[in-house]
Motif scaffolding. Structure first.
Motif, PDB file in Angstrom:
ATOM      1  N   THR A  24       0.859  -1.179   0.000  1.00  0.00           N
ATOM      2  CA  THR A  24       0.000   0.000   0.000  1.00  0.00           C
ATOM      3  C   THR A  24       0.896   1.229   0.000  1.00  0.00           C
ATOM      4  O   THR A  24       2.123   1.127   0.121  1.00  0.00           O
ATOM      5  CB  THR A  24      -0.895   0.021   1.254  1.00  0.00           C
ATOM      6  N   LEU A  25       0.277   2.383  -0.092  1.00  0.00           N
ATOM      7  CA  LEU A  25       1.012   3.640  -0.018  1.00  0.00           C
ATOM      8  C   LEU A  25       0.730   4.264   1.343  1.00  0.00           C
ATOM      9  O   LEU A  25      -0.426   4.466   1.710  1.00  0.00           O
ATOM     10  CB  LEU A  25       0.563   4.569  -1.147  1.00  0.00           C
ATOM     11  N   SER A  26       1.792   4.554   2.098  1.00  0.00           N
ATOM     12  CA  SER A  26       1.622   5.109   3.444  1.00  0.00           C
ATOM     13  C   SER A  26       1.281   6.594   3.372  1.00  0.00           C
ATOM     14  O   SER A  26       1.328   7.211   2.308  1.00  0.00           O
ATOM     15  CB  SER A  26       2.905   4.912   4.266  1.00  0.00           C
ATOM     16  N   ASN A  27       0.959   7.148   4.521  1.00  0.00           N
ATOM     17  CA  ASN A  27       0.640   8.577   4.606  1.00  0.00           C
ATOM     18  C   ASN A  27       1.811   9.463   4.195  1.00  0.00           C
ATOM     19  O   ASN A  27       1.631  10.605   3.820  1.00  0.00           O
ATOM     20  CB  ASN A  27       0.187   8.936   6.020  1.00  0.00           C
ATOM     21  N   GLU A  28       3.024   8.936   4.283  1.00  0.00           N
ATOM     22  CA  GLU A  28       4.223   9.693   3.910  1.00  0.00           C
ATOM     23  C   GLU A  28       4.600   9.435   2.457  1.00  0.00           C
ATOM     24  O   GLU A  28       5.718   9.706   2.040  1.00  0.00           O
ATOM     25  CB  GLU A  28       5.400   9.311   4.825  1.00  0.00           C
ATOM     26  N   ASN A  29       3.655   8.874   1.662  1.00  0.00           N
ATOM     27  CA  ASN A  29       3.897   8.535   0.254  1.00  0.00           C
ATOM     28  C   ASN A  29       5.059   7.570   0.070  1.00  0.00           C
ATOM     29  O   ASN A  29       5.815   7.673  -0.884  1.00  0.00           O
ATOM     30  CB  ASN A  29       4.084   9.785  -0.607  1.00  0.00           C
ATOM     31  N   GLU A  30       5.187   6.652   0.999  1.00  0.00           N
ATOM     32  CA  GLU A  30       6.182   5.589   0.895  1.00  0.00           C
ATOM     33  C   GLU A  30       5.446   4.264   0.778  1.00  0.00           C
ATOM     34  O   GLU A  30       4.329   4.109   1.280  1.00  0.00           O
ATOM     35  CB  GLU A  30       7.089   5.574   2.127  1.00  0.00           C
ATOM     36  N   PHE A  31       6.076   3.294   0.134  1.00  0.00           N
ATOM     37  CA  PHE A  31       5.468   1.976   0.023  1.00  0.00           C
ATOM     38  C   PHE A  31       5.538   1.266   1.366  1.00  0.00           C
ATOM     39  O   PHE A  31       6.518   1.369   2.095  1.00  0.00           O
ATOM     40  CB  PHE A  31       6.177   1.127  -1.040  1.00  0.00           C
ATOM     41  N   SER A  55      -6.309  -1.486  11.557  1.00  0.00           N
ATOM     42  CA  SER A  55      -4.891  -1.661  11.247  1.00  0.00           C
ATOM     43  C   SER A  55      -4.380  -0.516  10.376  1.00  0.00           C
ATOM     44  O   SER A  55      -5.156   0.215   9.745  1.00  0.00           O
ATOM     45  CB  SER A  55      -4.666  -2.994  10.524  1.00  0.00           C
ATOM     46  N   LEU A  56      -3.064  -0.389  10.324  1.00  0.00           N
ATOM     47  CA  LEU A  56      -2.441   0.632   9.492  1.00  0.00           C
ATOM     48  C   LEU A  56      -2.798   0.424   8.021  1.00  0.00           C
ATOM     49  O   LEU A  56      -3.101   1.379   7.311  1.00  0.00           O
ATOM     50  CB  LEU A  56      -0.923   0.614   9.695  1.00  0.00           C
ATOM     51  N   LYS A  57      -2.803  -0.823   7.557  1.00  0.00           N
ATOM     52  CA  LYS A  57      -3.126  -1.063   6.145  1.00  0.00           C
ATOM     53  C   LYS A  57      -4.548  -0.641   5.823  1.00  0.00           C
ATOM     54  O   LYS A  57      -4.819  -0.142   4.734  1.00  0.00           O
ATOM     55  CB  LYS A  57      -2.838  -2.507   5.735  1.00  0.00           C
ATOM     56  N   SER A  58      -5.468  -0.813   6.770  1.00  0.00           N
ATOM     57  CA  SER A  58      -6.851  -0.369   6.557  1.00  0.00           C
ATOM     58  C   SER A  58      -6.908   1.148   6.399  1.00  0.00           C
ATOM     59  O   SER A  58      -7.611   1.667   5.521  1.00  0.00           O
ATOM     60  CB  SER A  58      -7.743  -0.806   7.715  1.00  0.00           C
ATOM     61  N   LYS A  59      -6.157   1.851   7.232  1.00  0.00           N
ATOM     62  CA  LYS A  59      -6.105   3.309   7.133  1.00  0.00           C
ATOM     63  C   LYS A  59      -5.501   3.738   5.797  1.00  0.00           C
ATOM     64  O   LYS A  59      -5.984   4.674   5.148  1.00  0.00           O
ATOM     65  CB  LYS A  59      -5.294   3.894   8.285  1.00  0.00           C
ATOM     66  N   GLU A  60      -4.428   3.044   5.393  1.00  0.00           N
ATOM     67  CA  GLU A  60      -3.778   3.388   4.125  1.00  0.00           C
ATOM     68  C   GLU A  60      -4.710   3.139   2.942  1.00  0.00           C
ATOM     69  O   GLU A  60      -4.790   3.959   2.024  1.00  0.00           O
ATOM     70  CB  GLU A  60      -2.476   2.601   3.981  1.00  0.00           C
ATOM     71  N   ILE A  61      -5.424   2.027   2.947  1.00  0.00           N
ATOM     72  CA  ILE A  61      -6.355   1.703   1.864  1.00  0.00           C
ATOM     73  C   ILE A  61      -7.495   2.717   1.817  1.00  0.00           C
ATOM     74  O   ILE A  61      -7.954   3.099   0.733  1.00  0.00           O
ATOM     75  CB  ILE A  61      -6.889   0.264   2.015  1.00  0.00           C
ATOM     76  N   SER A  62      -7.937   3.183   2.968  1.00  0.00           N
ATOM     77  CA  SER A  62      -9.007   4.179   3.018  1.00  0.00           C
ATOM     78  C   SER A  62      -8.584   5.501   2.381  1.00  0.00           C
ATOM     79  O   SER A  62      -9.408   6.236   1.850  1.00  0.00           O
ATOM     80  CB  SER A  62      -9.442   4.431   4.464  1.00  0.00           C
ATOM     81  N   LYS A  63      -7.282   5.780   2.447  1.00  0.00           N
ATOM     82  CA  LYS A  63      -6.761   7.037   1.916  1.00  0.00           C
ATOM     83  C   LYS A  63      -6.333   6.909   0.453  1.00  0.00           C
ATOM     84  O   LYS A  63      -6.594   7.794  -0.352  1.00  0.00           O
ATOM     85  CB  LYS A  63      -5.573   7.474   2.765  1.00  0.00           C
ATOM     86  N   GLU A  64      -5.644   5.827   0.108  1.00  0.00           N
ATOM     87  CA  GLU A  64      -5.145   5.580  -1.259  1.00  0.00           C
ATOM     88  C   GLU A  64      -5.359   4.107  -1.562  1.00  0.00           C
ATOM     89  O   GLU A  64      -4.726   3.262  -0.942  1.00  0.00           O
ATOM     90  CB  GLU A  64      -3.662   5.950  -1.355  1.00  0.00           C
TER      91      GLU A  64
END
Length: 162
Positions: A24-31, A55-64
């Motif tokens: 996924t793509l993190s909030n800091e635009n890192e993989f 989870s963090l991946k759920s948050k990341e998927i919700s954003k990108e």
């Protein structure tokens, strides 16, 4: 018909490997990547996973929601890279249908665990490499190619669209 053939290729290869790296793509635009067990690949090509809703991946998927799935089985020389869009899905019927005993390690309350949610990945494209040859045969073909100057035939490689 072509799409059905592509889905069948994906199902056969990915179900054989089962575990992939979900990127996924993190909030800091890192993989950000982590191993995930495939719960189900449906006939329409959608790929399903279990996760914690918080989870963090759920948050990341919700954003990108653009993701990559990387399946790898070096013992059978099978590799698959799947690009697609992910979404979080709260579907009790699917949770119950796809739930298996190993998932209980993360979700002790089973399919009714309040933190349990599904990730659905809808593939847009995939690339695969598949050689049913043993490591010894692959090594021989590579050595032969080095000696002869030819390109080794290491099996099937293709890009598929959905």
């Amino acid at each position: 018909m072509k799409n059905e053939k592509n889905i069948a290729i994906l199902q056969e290869m990915a179900e054989k490997v089962r575990i992939c790296m979900l990127t996924t793509l993190s909030n800091e635009n890192e993989f950000s990547s982590r191993p995930m067990g495939t719960a189900k690949i449906e006939d329409d090509g959608s790929i399903w996973f279990f996760t914690n809703e918080y989870s963090l991946k759920s948050k990341e998927i919700s954003k990108e929601n653009e993701v990559n799935l990387a399946y790898s089985d070096p013992s059978s020389n099978t590799y698959i890279s799947v690009n697609g869009k992910a979404e979080l899905v709260d579907d009790q019927a699917r949770k119950e249908a796809y739930f298996s005993p190993p998932i209980k390690a993360w979700f002790p309350e089973g399919a009714d665990d309040p933190n349990l949610i599904l990730i659905k990945v809808t593939p847009s494209a995939a690339e695969y490499w598949d050689s049913n040859a043993s490591k010894m045969v692959v090594a021989f073909k590579m050595l032969k190619a080095i000696v002869t100057g030819d390109t080794p035939d290491l099996g099937k490689h293709d890009t598929i669209k959905f």
